[in-house]
Design a protein around this motif. Structure first.
Motif, PDB file in Angstrom:
ATOM      1  N   SER A 176       0.816  -1.214   0.000  1.00  0.00           N
ATOM      2  CA  SER A 176       0.000   0.000   0.000  1.00  0.00           C
ATOM      3  C   SER A 176       0.851   1.266   0.000  1.00  0.00           C
ATOM      4  CB  SER A 176      -0.919   0.005   1.229  1.00  0.00           C
ATOM      5  OG  SER A 176      -0.148   0.038   2.415  1.00  0.00           O
ATOM      6  N   LEU A 177       0.193   2.384  -0.330  1.00  0.00           N
ATOM      7  CA  LEU A 177       0.737   3.718  -0.174  1.00  0.00           C
ATOM      8  C   LEU A 177      -0.144   4.461   0.825  1.00  0.00           C
ATOM      9  CD1 LEU A 177       1.438   4.562  -3.934  1.00  0.00           C
ATOM     10  CD2 LEU A 177       3.149   4.077  -2.168  1.00  0.00           C
ATOM     11  N   ARG A 178       0.268   5.656   1.188  1.00  0.00           N
ATOM     12  CA  ARG A 178      -0.530   6.434   2.138  1.00  0.00           C
ATOM     13  C   ARG A 178      -0.687   7.862   1.621  1.00  0.00           C
ATOM     14  NH1 ARG A 178      -2.259   5.627   7.177  1.00  0.00           N
ATOM     15  NH2 ARG A 178      -0.965   3.750   7.376  1.00  0.00           N
ATOM     16  N   TYR A 179      -1.878   8.421   1.866  1.00  0.00           N
ATOM     17  CA  TYR A 179      -2.111   9.837   1.598  1.00  0.00           C
ATOM     18  C   TYR A 179      -2.704  10.479   2.846  1.00  0.00           C
ATOM     19  CZ  TYR A 179      -4.088  14.219   0.150  1.00  0.00           C
ATOM     20  OH  TYR A 179      -4.395  15.544   0.094  1.00  0.00           O
ATOM     21  N   ASP A 180      -1.996  11.461   3.362  1.00  0.00           N
ATOM     22  CA  ASP A 180      -2.452  12.220   4.532  1.00  0.00           C
ATOM     23  C   ASP A 180      -2.409  13.703   4.168  1.00  0.00           C
ATOM     24  OD1 ASP A 180      -3.090  13.182   7.038  1.00  0.00           O
ATOM     25  OD2 ASP A 180      -1.078  12.891   7.860  1.00  0.00           O
ATOM     26  N   GLU A 218       2.115  17.274   0.145  1.00  0.00           N
ATOM     27  CA  GLU A 218       3.081  17.384  -0.944  1.00  0.00           C
ATOM     28  C   GLU A 218       3.949  16.139  -1.053  1.00  0.00           C
ATOM     29  OE1 GLU A 218       5.344  20.949  -0.772  1.00  0.00           O
ATOM     30  OE2 GLU A 218       3.586  22.261  -0.883  1.00  0.00           O
ATOM     31  N   TYR A 219       4.444  15.648   0.075  1.00  0.00           N
ATOM     32  CA  TYR A 219       5.303  14.468   0.060  1.00  0.00           C
ATOM     33  C   TYR A 219       4.531  13.242  -0.413  1.00  0.00           C
ATOM     34  CZ  TYR A 219       8.236  10.635   1.669  1.00  0.00           C
ATOM     35  OH  TYR A 219       8.984   9.483   1.722  1.00  0.00           O
ATOM     36  N   ASP A 220       3.337  13.030   0.109  1.00  0.00           N
ATOM     37  CA  ASP A 220       2.564  11.836  -0.244  1.00  0.00           C
ATOM     38  C   ASP A 220       2.150  11.842  -1.709  1.00  0.00           C
ATOM     39  OD1 ASP A 220       2.844  10.924   2.315  1.00  0.00           O
ATOM     40  OD2 ASP A 220       0.825  11.447   2.972  1.00  0.00           O
ATOM     41  N   GLY A 237       2.908   9.679  -7.200  1.00  0.00           N
ATOM     42  CA  GLY A 237       3.285   9.926  -8.590  1.00  0.00           C
ATOM     43  C   GLY A 237       4.567   9.222  -8.989  1.00  0.00           C
ATOM     44  N   ASP A 238       5.579   9.261  -8.116  1.00  0.00           N
ATOM     45  CA  ASP A 238       6.848   8.593  -8.416  1.00  0.00           C
ATOM     46  C   ASP A 238       6.658   7.090  -8.559  1.00  0.00           C
ATOM     47  OD1 ASP A 238       8.063  11.045  -8.293  1.00  0.00           O
ATOM     48  OD2 ASP A 238       9.035  10.727  -6.352  1.00  0.00           O
TER      49      ASP A 238
END
Length: 236
Positions: free
Chosen positions: A124-128, A133-135, A140-141
């Motif tokens: 998984s990835l995380r979005y907070d 900006e970092y997430d 995207g990367d």
């Protein structure tokens, strides 16, 4: 053809989904990101369009908010969040869970209906939003690494231009002391810049590409180099 399908549940992640869609569209182009509210033309039957959109995508981002696993609709065969993820698994499309919020945890197998349990095996990835900006950059990367078509149109990568082979150094109206170039032994005074320009005291050793000057330089100082510094000069 969309490369990324954004899967989300209204009421549990739609704001994060909209932010992610906007960032990915700006980076890769809006036609490469499938977002139902923008990708389905008015008057088009949404059911067939959604399934077709999943099948044509290279990656499905499954946004999982704090109440995602406990939502009653997830247990229904007709739930579109569930159907889109199931379709991705059936078509062997990569599914990436995106955990929305700092405290959202990965679902456990026993919290999910059987057709979705494979989701717990997916990295998984995380979005907070507090780390927005970092997430967004991490998401995207990751997509650019996984999907060659996205890497080819990655606008962030294309803005990182290589250094020029020619260096231009300019000093405008300068008062005080400036240094540039290699100077060994006694140095002299130059009188070609609206007054004296002293290039430094004797026995001064400077690195490649530098000059030393002292005094007023009212007319400006400019120097061009036709080659860049050797790579080994940067390794220190």
């Amino acid at each position: 053809m969309p490369d990324v399908f954004i899967n989300y549940r209204t009421g549990d992640g739609e704001q994060a989904a909209a932010t992610i869609e906007e960032a990915l569209s700006a980076r890769f182009g809006k036609d490469r990101i499938y977002f139902a509210s923008k990708s389905i033309p008015p008057g088009t039957p949404f059911d067939g369009h959604l399934i077709h959109g999943v099948r044509r995508s290279g990656v499905l981002l499954a946004l999982i908010g704090p109440g995602w696993t406990g939502h009653a609709a997830l247990r229904s065969d007709g739930d579109w969040v569930r159907r889109e993820i199931q379709e991705a698994f059936l078509c062997d499309i990569r599914v990436i869970p995106v955990l929305v919020g700092r405290r959202t945890e990965r679902p456990a197998k026993d919290e999910l209906p059987v057709p979705l349990r494979k989701l717990t095996d997916c990295q998984s990835l995380r979005y907070d939003h507090q780390n927005k900006e970092y997430d967004l950059k991490q998401i995207g990367d990751t997509l650019a690494r996984l999907v060659p078509e996205l890497a080819a149109v990655d606008r962030e990568a294309h803005t990182e231009l290589p250094p020029s082979a020619t260096h231009h150094n300019t000093a405008g109206d300068t008062y005080g002391t400036g240094v540039q170039g290699t100077v060994n032994g006694d140095v002299s005074t130059v009188r070609e810049a609206h007054g004296p320009v002293h290039i430094g005291p004797s026995n001064v050793r400077m690195g490649d590409g530098g000059n030393y000057f002292q005094g007023g330089v009212e007319g400006g100082f400019r120097q061009n180099f036709d080659r860049s510094r050797p790579e080994e000069d940067d390794e220190r």
